[in-house]
Scaffold this motif. Structure first.
Motif, PDB file in Angstrom:
ATOM      1  N   HIS A 283       0.806  -1.218   0.000  1.00 41.92           N
ATOM      2  CA  HIS A 283       0.000   0.000   0.000  1.00 41.92           C
ATOM      3  C   HIS A 283       0.841   1.271   0.000  1.00 41.92           C
ATOM      4  O   HIS A 283       0.312   2.350  -0.217  1.00 41.92           O
ATOM      5  CB  HIS A 283      -0.941   0.025   1.203  1.00 41.92           C
ATOM      6  N   ARG A 284       2.134   1.136   0.255  1.00 40.30           N
ATOM      7  CA  ARG A 284       2.969   2.334   0.308  1.00 40.30           C
ATOM      8  C   ARG A 284       4.262   2.216  -0.482  1.00 40.30           C
ATOM      9  O   ARG A 284       4.991   3.184  -0.615  1.00 40.30           O
ATOM     10  CB  ARG A 284       3.262   2.699   1.762  1.00 40.30           C
ATOM     11  N   THR A 285       4.554   1.027  -0.989  1.00 39.85           N
ATOM     12  CA  THR A 285       5.790   0.811  -1.720  1.00 39.85           C
ATOM     13  C   THR A 285       5.491   0.602  -3.205  1.00 39.85           C
ATOM     14  O   THR A 285       4.609  -0.175  -3.557  1.00 39.85           O
ATOM     15  CB  THR A 285       6.532  -0.418  -1.145  1.00 39.85           C
ATOM     16  N   ILE A 286       6.256   1.292  -4.034  1.00 39.76           N
ATOM     17  CA  ILE A 286       6.106   1.152  -5.485  1.00 39.76           C
ATOM     18  C   ILE A 286       6.665  -0.211  -5.877  1.00 39.76           C
ATOM     19  O   ILE A 286       7.841  -0.516  -5.633  1.00 39.76           O
ATOM     20  CB  ILE A 286       6.876   2.270  -6.235  1.00 39.76           C
ATOM     21  N   LEU A 287       5.831  -1.038  -6.484  1.00 37.16           N
ATOM     22  CA  LEU A 287       6.241  -2.368  -6.914  1.00 37.16           C
ATOM     23  C   LEU A 287       6.875  -2.294  -8.305  1.00 37.16           C
ATOM     24  O   LEU A 287       6.673  -1.322  -9.040  1.00 37.16           O
ATOM     25  CB  LEU A 287       5.029  -3.298  -6.921  1.00 37.16           C
TER      26      LEU A 287
END
Length: 176
Positions: free
Chosen positions: A14-18
């Motif tokens: 929800h907060r990390t760019i994959l």
């Protein structure tokens, strides 16, 4: 029921760019890159777009800004209306396999809710929760809060009418 804002203690996705999201973000510059990344992360968590900057906690904006290497202050220049954000929303929906809710969808949803939920559940907030859950499962973006309220009200009314007809049909002619 109010949606809770993004929080830094949410699960990592929800907060990390994959990696697959980096490809979407790569062609964008500065303010649009940060705005797009924020929209994408919010949508992956909530199944809808933020209604504005006020729904985005500063710590989350800072965290995403560091990942896309754009100062968090740049989000203040992101246009929350207009063709750019509409194009960003379209790209995000397409990437995630979602679509907008049409009038036909709203009609079908009210029928589905009346048959599957509102016949047994009479509390509007619970019916609304089931609607939002169903929309996410069907990969349909929730309509505006007002439209959701109208769909829920319609489903509750229709379920009540069906319930009344069933009761009336079981009564003897002398009882009516």
């Amino acid at each position: 029921m109010k949606h809770s804002p993004m929080r830094i203690d949410e699960p990592v996705e929800h907060r990390t760019i994959l990696d697959e999201e980096r490809e979407l973000i790569a062609g964008k510059r500065d303010t649009t890159r940060l705005g797009f990344a924020i929209l994408l992360k919010f949508y992956t968590q909530h199944g809808r777009f933020p209604r504005g900057r006020s729904e985005l906690p500063d710590d989350v904006v800072e965290h995403v800004a560091k990942q896309v290497q754009v100062p968090a202050s740049e989000l203040g220049f992101y246009e929350w209306s207009g063709s750019t954000i509409e194009y960003h929303r379209h790209q995000i929906r397409t990437h995630l396999g979602f679509r907008t809710c049409t009038t036909a969808d709203a009609t079908k949803l009210a029928v589905w809710l009346a048959e599957k939920v509102a016949h047994a559940e009479r509390r509007p907030d619970r019916v609304r929760e089931e609607l939002l859950k169903h929309l996410r499962e069907e990969r349909v973006e929730p309509p505006t809060p007002g439209r959701i309220s109208r769909i829920v009200a319609s489903a509750l009314h229709n379920a009540e009418v069906v319930w009344s007809v069933r009761i009336a049909s079981r009564l003897s002619p002398e009882a009516t």
